[in-house]
Each structure stands twice: as C-alpha cells, then as structure tokens.
Design a protein around this motif. Structure first.
Motif, PDB file in Angstrom:
ATOM      1  N   ARG A  71       0.790  58.234  31.716  1.00 32.22           N
ATOM      2  CA  ARG A  71       0.379  59.614  31.375  1.00 32.22           C
ATOM      3  C   ARG A  71       1.534  60.585  31.568  1.00 32.22           C
ATOM      4  O   ARG A  71       1.785  61.440  30.719  1.00 32.22           O
ATOM      5  CB  ARG A  71      -0.812  60.051  32.240  1.00 32.22           C
ATOM      6  CG  ARG A  71      -2.138  59.514  31.809  1.00 32.22           C
ATOM      7  CD  ARG A  71      -3.296  60.254  32.467  1.00 32.22           C
ATOM      8  NE  ARG A  71      -3.140  60.443  33.895  1.00 32.22           N
ATOM      9  CZ  ARG A  71      -3.551  59.588  34.826  1.00 32.22           C
ATOM     10  NH1 ARG A  71      -4.141  58.459  34.494  1.00 32.22           N
ATOM     11  NH2 ARG A  71      -3.377  59.852  36.103  1.00 32.22           N
ATOM     12  N   LEU A  72       2.239  60.445  32.693  1.00 35.55           N
ATOM     13  CA  LEU A  72       3.362  61.327  32.961  1.00 35.55           C
ATOM     14  C   LEU A  72       4.473  61.147  31.932  1.00 35.55           C
ATOM     15  O   LEU A  72       5.070  62.128  31.476  1.00 35.55           O
ATOM     16  CB  LEU A  72       3.910  61.083  34.377  1.00 35.55           C
ATOM     17  CG  LEU A  72       3.011  61.548  35.520  1.00 35.55           C
ATOM     18  CD1 LEU A  72       3.594  61.112  36.849  1.00 35.55           C
ATOM     19  CD2 LEU A  72       2.823  63.049  35.490  1.00 35.55           C
ATOM     20  N   ALA A  73       4.749  59.914  31.568  1.00 31.13           N
ATOM     21  CA  ALA A  73       5.784  59.650  30.568  1.00 31.13           C
ATOM     22  C   ALA A  73       5.412  60.296  29.233  1.00 31.13           C
ATOM     23  O   ALA A  73       6.269  60.885  28.562  1.00 31.13           O
ATOM     24  CB  ALA A  73       5.987  58.149  30.405  1.00 31.13           C
ATOM     25  N   GLN A  74       4.149  60.197  28.852  1.00 27.22           N
ATOM     26  CA  GLN A  74       3.700  60.807  27.597  1.00 27.22           C
ATOM     27  C   GLN A  74       3.850  62.327  27.661  1.00 27.22           C
ATOM     28  O   GLN A  74       4.314  62.953  26.697  1.00 27.22           O
ATOM     29  CB  GLN A  74       2.243  60.427  27.317  1.00 27.22           C
ATOM     30  CG  GLN A  74       1.691  61.028  26.048  1.00 27.22           C
ATOM     31  CD  GLN A  74       2.414  60.554  24.800  1.00 27.22           C
ATOM     32  OE1 GLN A  74       2.899  59.428  24.737  1.00 27.22           O
ATOM     33  NE2 GLN A  74       2.509  61.414  23.814  1.00 27.22           N
ATOM     34  N   LYS A  75       3.466  62.933  28.761  1.00 26.51           N
ATOM     35  CA  LYS A  75       3.598  64.385  28.913  1.00 26.51           C
ATOM     36  C   LYS A  75       5.064  64.811  28.849  1.00 26.51           C
ATOM     37  O   LYS A  75       5.389  65.839  28.251  1.00 26.51           O
ATOM     38  CB  LYS A  75       2.985  64.855  30.235  1.00 26.51           C
ATOM     39  CG  LYS A  75       1.486  64.723  30.299  1.00 26.51           C
ATOM     40  CD  LYS A  75       0.833  65.708  29.374  1.00 26.51           C
ATOM     41  CE  LYS A  75      -0.672  65.648  29.504  1.00 26.51           C
ATOM     42  NZ  LYS A  75      -1.323  66.575  28.596  1.00 26.51           N
ATOM     43  N   LEU A  76       5.945  64.032  29.466  1.00 34.22           N
ATOM     44  CA  LEU A  76       7.376  64.351  29.421  1.00 34.22           C
ATOM     45  C   LEU A  76       7.911  64.280  27.989  1.00 34.22           C
ATOM     46  O   LEU A  76       8.702  65.124  27.572  1.00 34.22           O
ATOM     47  CB  LEU A  76       8.166  63.405  30.318  1.00 34.22           C
ATOM     48  CG  LEU A  76       8.055  63.680  31.813  1.00 34.22           C
ATOM     49  CD1 LEU A  76       8.690  62.542  32.600  1.00 34.22           C
ATOM     50  CD2 LEU A  76       8.720  64.993  32.162  1.00 34.22           C
ATOM     51  N   ARG A  77       7.479  63.275  27.229  1.00 37.05           N
ATOM     52  CA  ARG A  77       7.911  63.168  25.832  1.00 37.05           C
ATOM     53  C   ARG A  77       7.424  64.365  25.024  1.00 37.05           C
ATOM     54  O   ARG A  77       8.174  64.934  24.226  1.00 37.05           O
ATOM     55  CB  ARG A  77       7.404  61.864  25.202  1.00 37.05           C
ATOM     56  CG  ARG A  77       8.174  60.639  25.651  1.00 37.05           C
ATOM     57  CD  ARG A  77       7.806  59.415  24.845  1.00 37.05           C
ATOM     58  NE  ARG A  77       6.426  59.004  25.046  1.00 37.05           N
ATOM     59  CZ  ARG A  77       6.005  58.163  25.972  1.00 37.05           C
ATOM     60  NH1 ARG A  77       6.862  57.629  26.813  1.00 37.05           N
ATOM     61  NH2 ARG A  77       4.733  57.841  26.065  1.00 37.05           N
ATOM     62  N   GLU A  78       6.159  64.760  25.221  1.00 38.58           N
ATOM     63  CA  GLU A  78       5.615  65.917  24.509  1.00 38.58           C
ATOM     64  C   GLU A  78       6.386  67.183  24.870  1.00 38.58           C
ATOM     65  O   GLU A  78       6.709  67.998  23.996  1.00 38.58           O
ATOM     66  CB  GLU A  78       4.132  66.096  24.839  1.00 38.58           C
ATOM     67  CG  GLU A  78       3.253  65.007  24.272  1.00 38.58           C
ATOM     68  CD  GLU A  78       1.833  65.078  24.815  1.00 38.58           C
ATOM     69  OE1 GLU A  78       1.510  66.025  25.567  1.00 38.58           O
ATOM     70  OE2 GLU A  78       1.051  64.172  24.491  1.00 38.58           O
ATOM     71  N   ASN A  79       6.684  67.351  26.151  1.00 40.63           N
ATOM     72  CA  ASN A  79       7.421  68.525  26.610  1.00 40.63           C
ATOM     73  C   ASN A  79       8.813  68.563  25.989  1.00 40.63           C
ATOM     74  O   ASN A  79       9.276  69.608  25.535  1.00 40.63           O
ATOM     75  CB  ASN A  79       7.514  68.480  28.140  1.00 40.63           C
ATOM     76  CG  ASN A  79       8.090  69.734  28.724  1.00 40.63           C
ATOM     77  OD1 ASN A  79       9.008  70.327  28.178  1.00 40.63           O
ATOM     78  ND2 ASN A  79       7.575  70.134  29.875  1.00 40.63           N
ATOM     79  N   LEU A  80       9.488  67.421  25.959  1.00 40.77           N
ATOM     80  CA  LEU A  80      10.824  67.355  25.382  1.00 40.77           C
ATOM     81  C   LEU A  80      10.794  67.712  23.897  1.00 40.77           C
ATOM     82  O   LEU A  80      11.631  68.484  23.419  1.00 40.77           O
ATOM     83  CB  LEU A  80      11.417  65.963  25.574  1.00 40.77           C
ATOM     84  CG  LEU A  80      12.817  65.743  25.022  1.00 40.77           C
ATOM     85  CD1 LEU A  80      13.816  66.690  25.679  1.00 40.77           C
ATOM     86  CD2 LEU A  80      13.235  64.305  25.216  1.00 40.77           C
ATOM     87  N   LYS A  81       9.823  67.188  23.166  1.00 42.18           N
ATOM     88  CA  LYS A  81       9.699  67.508  21.734  1.00 42.18           C
ATOM     89  C   LYS A  81       9.470  69.004  21.534  1.00 42.18           C
ATOM     90  O   LYS A  81      10.054  69.617  20.644  1.00 42.18           O
ATOM     91  CB  LYS A  81       8.549  66.723  21.108  1.00 42.18           C
ATOM     92  CG  LYS A  81       8.852  65.266  20.914  1.00 42.18           C
ATOM     93  CD  LYS A  81       7.666  64.555  20.303  1.00 42.18           C
ATOM     94  CE  LYS A  81       7.904  63.064  20.216  1.00 42.18           C
ATOM     95  NZ  LYS A  81       6.748  62.364  19.658  1.00 42.18           N
ATOM     96  N   ARG A  82       8.596  69.585  22.358  1.00 41.12           N
ATOM     97  CA  ARG A  82       8.304  71.018  22.242  1.00 41.12           C
ATOM     98  C   ARG A  82       9.543  71.856  22.531  1.00 41.12           C
ATOM     99  O   ARG A  82       9.860  72.800  21.802  1.00 41.12           O
ATOM    100  CB  ARG A  82       7.165  71.397  23.199  1.00 41.12           C
ATOM    101  CG  ARG A  82       6.683  72.827  23.008  1.00 41.12           C
ATOM    102  CD  ARG A  82       5.554  73.183  23.960  1.00 41.12           C
ATOM    103  NE  ARG A  82       6.057  73.313  25.309  1.00 41.12           N
ATOM    104  CZ  ARG A  82       5.727  72.536  26.329  1.00 41.12           C
ATOM    105  NH1 ARG A  82       4.885  71.539  26.180  1.00 41.12           N
ATOM    106  NH2 ARG A  82       6.248  72.737  27.524  1.00 41.12           N
ATOM    107  N   ARG A  83      10.280  71.487  23.570  1.00 39.27           N
ATOM    108  CA  ARG A  83      11.483  72.246  23.921  1.00 39.27           C
ATOM    109  C   ARG A  83      12.561  72.120  22.856  1.00 39.27           C
ATOM    110  O   ARG A  83      13.250  73.087  22.547  1.00 39.27           O
ATOM    111  CB  ARG A  83      12.001  71.797  25.283  1.00 39.27           C
ATOM    112  CG  ARG A  83      11.045  72.221  26.406  1.00 39.27           C
ATOM    113  CD  ARG A  83      11.549  71.761  27.727  1.00 39.27           C
ATOM    114  NE  ARG A  83      12.824  72.388  27.994  1.00 39.27           N
ATOM    115  CZ  ARG A  83      13.165  72.964  29.124  1.00 39.27           C
ATOM    116  NH1 ARG A  83      12.310  73.005  30.105  1.00 39.27           N
ATOM    117  NH2 ARG A  83      14.340  73.492  29.292  1.00 39.27           N
ATOM    118  N   LYS A  84      12.708  70.931  22.284  1.00 29.84           N
ATOM    119  CA  LYS A  84      13.682  70.758  21.202  1.00 29.84           C
ATOM    120  C   LYS A  84      13.300  71.615  19.998  1.00 29.84           C
ATOM    121  O   LYS A  84      14.174  72.205  19.354  1.00 29.84           O
ATOM    122  CB  LYS A  84      13.774  69.288  20.798  1.00 29.84           C
ATOM    123  CG  LYS A  84      14.570  68.442  21.754  1.00 29.84           C
ATOM    124  CD  LYS A  84      14.710  67.033  21.218  1.00 29.84           C
ATOM    125  CE  LYS A  84      15.602  66.189  22.085  1.00 29.84           C
ATOM    126  NZ  LYS A  84      15.773  64.840  21.520  1.00 29.84           N
TER     127      LYS A  84
END
Length: 52
Positions: free
Chosen positions: A13-26
């Motif tokens: 779950r944490l890994a998925q949230k980190l990926r989503e956050n990275l995509k949003r920030r990019k």
C-alpha cells in the motif's frame, strides 16, 4: 492473517501511494515548466504546496 502478511500488504500500500505521489509531483513540475515557458515575464503563481 499473520503479522508478516499484514506487513507485506502495508508495504505494498505504501509503495503504491509513493508511486501515485511521485506521478502527481512530476505532473505539477511539468505544468509549472509549461506555464513558465508561456509567460516568462509574469511571476509564477504560488500553489500552496511549498512550506517556507
């Protein structure tokens, strides 16, 4: 469910949230770069995301 299963699911779950956050920030960085390229004479609008 064992503790190891719970820990593994939490990590996923944490890994998925980190990926989503990275995509949003990019996407935010790309949008800012595009707006800067369009209007170089105008100051950038604050987004409220930055903490001073």
């Amino acid at each position: 469910m064992s503790k190891s299963d719970e820990a593994r699911l939490r990590e996923q779950r944490l890994a998925q949230k980190l990926r989503e956050n990275l995509k949003r920030r990019k996407a935010q960085v790309r949008a800012r770069a595009q707006s800067d390229a369009r209007a170089p004479g105008e100051p950038a609008k604050p987004t409220g995301d930055q903490k001073d």
